[in-house]
Each structure stands twice: as C-alpha cells, then as structure tokens.
Design a protein around this motif. Sequence first.
Motif, PDB file in Angstrom:
ATOM      1  N   ILE A   1      36.713  46.601 -33.119  1.00 20.61           N
ATOM      2  CA  ILE A   1      35.827  47.648 -32.636  1.00 20.61           C
ATOM      3  C   ILE A   1      35.210  47.220 -31.304  1.00 20.61           C
ATOM      4  CG2 ILE A   1      33.720  48.975 -33.104  1.00 20.61           C
ATOM      5  CD1 ILE A   1      34.207  48.271 -36.122  1.00 20.61           C
ATOM      6  N   LEU A   2      35.285  48.111 -30.305  1.00 21.51           N
ATOM      7  CA  LEU A   2      34.577  47.862 -29.058  1.00 21.51           C
ATOM      8  C   LEU A   2      33.112  48.245 -29.256  1.00 21.51           C
ATOM      9  CD1 LEU A   2      36.947  49.146 -26.236  1.00 21.51           C
ATOM     10  CD2 LEU A   2      36.228  46.797 -26.667  1.00 21.51           C
ATOM     11  N   VAL A   3      32.215  47.300 -28.961  1.00 19.61           N
ATOM     12  CA  VAL A   3      30.782  47.519 -29.100  1.00 19.61           C
ATOM     13  C   VAL A   3      30.142  47.224 -27.747  1.00 19.61           C
ATOM     14  CG1 VAL A   3      28.670  46.804 -30.292  1.00 19.61           C
ATOM     15  CG2 VAL A   3      30.855  46.833 -31.530  1.00 19.61           C
ATOM     16  N   MET A   4      29.383  48.186 -27.219  1.00 20.44           N
ATOM     17  CA  MET A   4      28.686  47.980 -25.951  1.00 20.44           C
ATOM     18  C   MET A   4      27.219  47.699 -26.230  1.00 20.44           C
ATOM     19  SD  MET A   4      28.198  50.470 -22.641  1.00 20.44           S
ATOM     20  CE  MET A   4      26.628  51.192 -23.080  1.00 20.44           C
ATOM     21  N   PHE A   5      26.686  46.695 -25.545  1.00 22.86           N
ATOM     22  CA  PHE A   5      25.258  46.419 -25.567  1.00 22.86           C
ATOM     23  C   PHE A   5      24.714  46.760 -24.187  1.00 22.86           C
ATOM     24  CE2 PHE A   5      26.534  42.850 -28.609  1.00 22.86           C
ATOM     25  CZ  PHE A   5      26.214  43.584 -29.742  1.00 22.86           C
ATOM     26  N   ALA A   6      23.574  47.438 -24.151  1.00 25.07           N
ATOM     27  CA  ALA A   6      22.919  47.807 -22.903  1.00 25.07           C
ATOM     28  C   ALA A   6      21.436  47.460 -23.002  1.00 25.07           C
ATOM     29  CB  ALA A   6      23.092  49.290 -22.612  1.00 25.07           C
ATOM     30  N   GLU A   7      20.970  46.595 -22.090  1.00 25.69           N
ATOM     31  CA  GLU A   7      19.558  46.239 -22.022  1.00 25.69           C
ATOM     32  C   GLU A   7      18.963  46.882 -20.780  1.00 25.69           C
ATOM     33  OE1 GLU A   7      16.651  42.422 -21.178  1.00 25.69           O
ATOM     34  OE2 GLU A   7      18.678  42.043 -21.912  1.00 25.69           O
ATOM     35  N   LYS A   8      17.983  47.730 -20.989  1.00 27.20           N
ATOM     36  CA  LYS A   8      17.307  48.384 -19.869  1.00 27.20           C
ATOM     37  C   LYS A   8      16.403  47.361 -19.181  1.00 27.20           C
ATOM     38  CE  LYS A   8      14.965  52.706 -18.835  1.00 27.20           C
ATOM     39  NZ  LYS A   8      14.366  53.921 -19.418  1.00 27.20           N
ATOM     40  N   LEU A   9      16.605  47.184 -17.873  1.00 32.62           N
ATOM     41  CA  LEU A   9      15.839  46.185 -17.127  1.00 32.62           C
ATOM     42  C   LEU A   9      14.498  46.725 -16.649  1.00 32.62           C
ATOM     43  CD1 LEU A   9      18.740  44.608 -15.060  1.00 32.62           C
ATOM     44  CD2 LEU A   9      17.664  43.721 -17.151  1.00 32.62           C
ATOM     45  N   ILE A  10      14.433  48.010 -16.383  1.00 34.92           N
ATOM     46  CA  ILE A  10      13.187  48.634 -15.957  1.00 34.92           C
ATOM     47  C   ILE A  10      12.529  49.197 -17.206  1.00 34.92           C
ATOM     48  CG2 ILE A  10      12.139  50.452 -14.570  1.00 34.92           C
ATOM     49  CD1 ILE A  10      14.605  50.211 -12.707  1.00 34.92           C
ATOM     50  N   LYS A  11      11.462  48.533 -17.627  1.00 33.80           N
ATOM     51  CA  LYS A  11      10.807  48.925 -18.878  1.00 33.80           C
ATOM     52  C   LYS A  11       9.863  50.104 -18.609  1.00 33.80           C
ATOM     53  CE  LYS A  11      12.695  45.286 -20.698  1.00 33.80           C
ATOM     54  NZ  LYS A  11      13.956  45.358 -21.322  1.00 33.80           N
ATOM     55  N   ASP A  12       9.841  51.032 -19.583  1.00 39.39           N
ATOM     56  CA  ASP A  12       8.981  52.222 -19.458  1.00 39.39           C
ATOM     57  C   ASP A  12       7.527  51.877 -19.642  1.00 39.39           C
ATOM     58  OD1 ASP A  12      11.232  53.855 -19.104  1.00 39.39           O
ATOM     59  OD2 ASP A  12      11.490  54.053 -21.267  1.00 39.39           O
TER      60      ASP A  12
ATOM     61  N   VAL B   1      31.331  52.063 -29.579  1.00 39.33           N
ATOM     62  CA  VAL B   1      30.000  52.347 -30.087  1.00 39.33           C
ATOM     63  C   VAL B   1      29.047  51.605 -29.166  1.00 39.33           C
ATOM     64  CG1 VAL B   1      28.436  52.062 -32.039  1.00 39.33           C
ATOM     65  CG2 VAL B   1      30.846  52.529 -32.455  1.00 39.33           C
ATOM     66  N   ALA B   2      28.028  52.296 -28.666  1.00 35.40           N
ATOM     67  CA  ALA B   2      27.089  51.683 -27.720  1.00 35.40           C
ATOM     68  C   ALA B   2      25.700  51.591 -28.343  1.00 35.40           C
ATOM     69  CB  ALA B   2      27.030  52.500 -26.433  1.00 35.40           C
ATOM     70  N   PHE B   3      25.046  50.469 -28.096  1.00 34.62           N
ATOM     71  CA  PHE B   3      23.696  50.256 -28.596  1.00 34.62           C
ATOM     72  C   PHE B   3      22.783  49.824 -27.458  1.00 34.62           C
ATOM     73  CE2 PHE B   3      26.361  49.402 -32.306  1.00 34.62           C
ATOM     74  CZ  PHE B   3      25.744  50.188 -33.261  1.00 34.62           C
ATOM     75  N   SER B   4      21.593  50.416 -27.399  1.00 32.56           N
ATOM     76  CA  SER B   4      20.536  49.907 -26.539  1.00 32.56           C
ATOM     77  C   SER B   4      19.915  48.726 -27.259  1.00 32.56           C
ATOM     78  CB  SER B   4      19.461  50.967 -26.301  1.00 32.56           C
ATOM     79  OG  SER B   4      19.987  52.057 -25.609  1.00 32.56           O
ATOM     80  N   VAL B   5      19.719  47.638 -26.547  1.00 37.03           N
ATOM     81  CA  VAL B   5      19.085  46.455 -27.131  1.00 37.03           C
ATOM     82  C   VAL B   5      17.956  46.014 -26.211  1.00 37.03           C
ATOM     83  CG1 VAL B   5      21.181  45.693 -28.339  1.00 37.03           C
ATOM     84  CG2 VAL B   5      20.737  44.858 -26.035  1.00 37.03           C
ATOM     85  N   ASP B   6      16.955  45.376 -26.774  1.00 37.82           N
ATOM     86  CA  ASP B   6      15.868  44.903 -25.915  1.00 37.82           C
ATOM     87  C   ASP B   6      16.115  43.495 -25.388  1.00 37.82           C
ATOM     88  OD1 ASP B   6      15.401  43.481 -28.232  1.00 37.82           O
ATOM     89  OD2 ASP B   6      13.389  44.250 -28.560  1.00 37.82           O
ATOM     90  N   ASP B   7      17.127  42.807 -25.927  1.00 39.86           N
ATOM     91  CA  ASP B   7      17.465  41.460 -25.471  1.00 39.86           C
ATOM     92  C   ASP B   7      18.972  41.259 -25.621  1.00 39.86           C
ATOM     93  OD1 ASP B   7      17.902  38.711 -25.138  1.00 39.86           O
ATOM     94  OD2 ASP B   7      16.022  38.153 -26.119  1.00 39.86           O
ATOM     95  N   ILE B   8      19.698  41.441 -24.533  1.00 36.28           N
ATOM     96  CA  ILE B   8      21.167  41.363 -24.589  1.00 36.28           C
ATOM     97  C   ILE B   8      21.632  39.954 -24.941  1.00 36.28           C
ATOM     98  CG2 ILE B   8      21.642  40.889 -22.144  1.00 36.28           C
ATOM     99  CD1 ILE B   8      23.867  43.103 -22.399  1.00 36.28           C
ATOM    100  N   ASP B   9      20.901  38.949 -24.494  1.00 36.98           N
ATOM    101  CA  ASP B   9      21.291  37.574 -24.823  1.00 36.98           C
ATOM    102  C   ASP B   9      21.200  37.322 -26.323  1.00 36.98           C
ATOM    103  OD1 ASP B   9      21.824  36.891 -22.136  1.00 36.98           O
ATOM    104  OD2 ASP B   9      19.704  36.447 -21.785  1.00 36.98           O
ATOM    105  N   GLN B  10      20.158  37.848 -26.945  1.00 42.75           N
ATOM    106  CA  GLN B  10      20.023  37.699 -28.402  1.00 42.75           C
ATOM    107  C   GLN B  10      21.132  38.466 -29.113  1.00 42.75           C
ATOM    108  OE1 GLN B  10      16.362  39.196 -30.095  1.00 42.75           O
ATOM    109  NE2 GLN B  10      16.718  38.162 -32.036  1.00 42.75           N
ATOM    110  N   ALA B  11      21.448  39.668 -28.644  1.00 35.81           N
ATOM    111  CA  ALA B  11      22.540  40.447 -29.255  1.00 35.81           C
ATOM    112  C   ALA B  11      23.854  39.679 -29.152  1.00 35.81           C
ATOM    113  CB  ALA B  11      22.659  41.808 -28.573  1.00 35.81           C
ATOM    114  N   LEU B  12      24.083  39.034 -28.022  1.00 31.77           N
ATOM    115  CA  LEU B  12      25.320  38.259 -27.832  1.00 31.77           C
ATOM    116  C   LEU B  12      25.346  37.013 -28.718  1.00 31.77           C
ATOM    117  CD1 LEU B  12      25.848  38.677 -24.004  1.00 31.77           C
ATOM    118  CD2 LEU B  12      27.235  39.642 -25.862  1.00 31.77           C
ATOM    119  N   GLU B  13      24.201  36.400 -28.945  1.00 29.52           N
ATOM    120  CA  GLU B  13      24.132  35.254 -29.860  1.00 29.52           C
ATOM    121  C   GLU B  13      24.499  35.687 -31.274  1.00 29.52           C
ATOM    122  OE1 GLU B  13      20.316  33.315 -29.675  1.00 29.52           O
ATOM    123  OE2 GLU B  13      20.463  33.024 -27.497  1.00 29.52           O
ATOM    124  N   ILE B  14      23.984  36.829 -31.696  1.00 30.52           N
ATOM    125  CA  ILE B  14      24.294  37.348 -33.027  1.00 30.52           C
ATOM    126  C   ILE B  14      25.783  37.667 -33.117  1.00 30.52           C
ATOM    127  CG2 ILE B  14      23.928  39.285 -34.606  1.00 30.52           C
ATOM    128  CD1 ILE B  14      20.986  39.323 -33.494  1.00 30.52           C
TER     129      ILE B  14
END
Length: 145
Positions: free
Chosen positions: A134-145, A91-104
Amino acid sequence: MAIKLENVGIAVRDLEATIAFFTDLGLTVVGRDTVSGEWTDTAVGLDGNHAKIAMLQTPDGYGQLELFEYIHPKAIETKPTRPNDIGMHRVAFSVDDIDQALEIAAKHGCYPLRGVATYEDVYKLTYVRGPSGILVMFAEKLIKD
C-alpha cells in the motif's frame, strides 16, 4: 443528493500486520468481522466472497479504512502500485510530526520511496510503501494555524 465519503477499502495480504501498522500510527479498530454469503457476493460482485475485515478510524473521527483479507476467492497478487499507475493511488494522512510517523513506519519495515520533500515551505511530504504494498503518504504542515 447528499454525499459523503464513507471509507476507503483496501485488500491486504496479512490483516493483522496491516492493522498493527495503522494502529501504531494512531488509527483505532472500531470493528472486525468475517463476512460471506449472498449479500457479500452481490455487493462485491464475486461468487463465494469470504473475507476477514477490520474497520479502522482516524483519531479525528472523520476518516475510515476498511481492510479486508480474502479467504475466498484467493487474493490475487499484483505488482505494487507505482505513483503513476492508473487506478487507486494512495492513502494520505496529515501528521503533526513526519519524523515520528517515519519511525513508526520503519518498525514495520516500511520506508520512504525516495525521501522527504518540502513543498513551498508549506508541507513536508513523503510516500512510504506500507504493508501489502500500500502506498501511504504522510504530510506535515509546516505553517501551523
């Protein structure tokens, strides 16, 4: 024919622990139930199907996870899925802060399989092993729209 993704269903070992993991990441429980009976036997293809379920919604309102903990038949433990296994992958999730997602995730004992990678200065990506393997992917987009 119109088609849309309804949800992704995941059998889990511990429904409450898995709900806690995903709600801490920002998903919301939108429904819970215990299901059984002929309709579930037919829909799922298991005789005597009996499960506790929870439906979780992503904050954007589009994605849903259906988590289910089997009461009957007994859940079958298998080796955790590896990134190169055939079948349901992650399951993959876009996150705005990968470090925060990893802390959680770490609060739930869930850590990256190897680390955080950067893909062409566009994304920071990582896989964590979540509850019930469960494999969980976090993806933080570095180039902001």
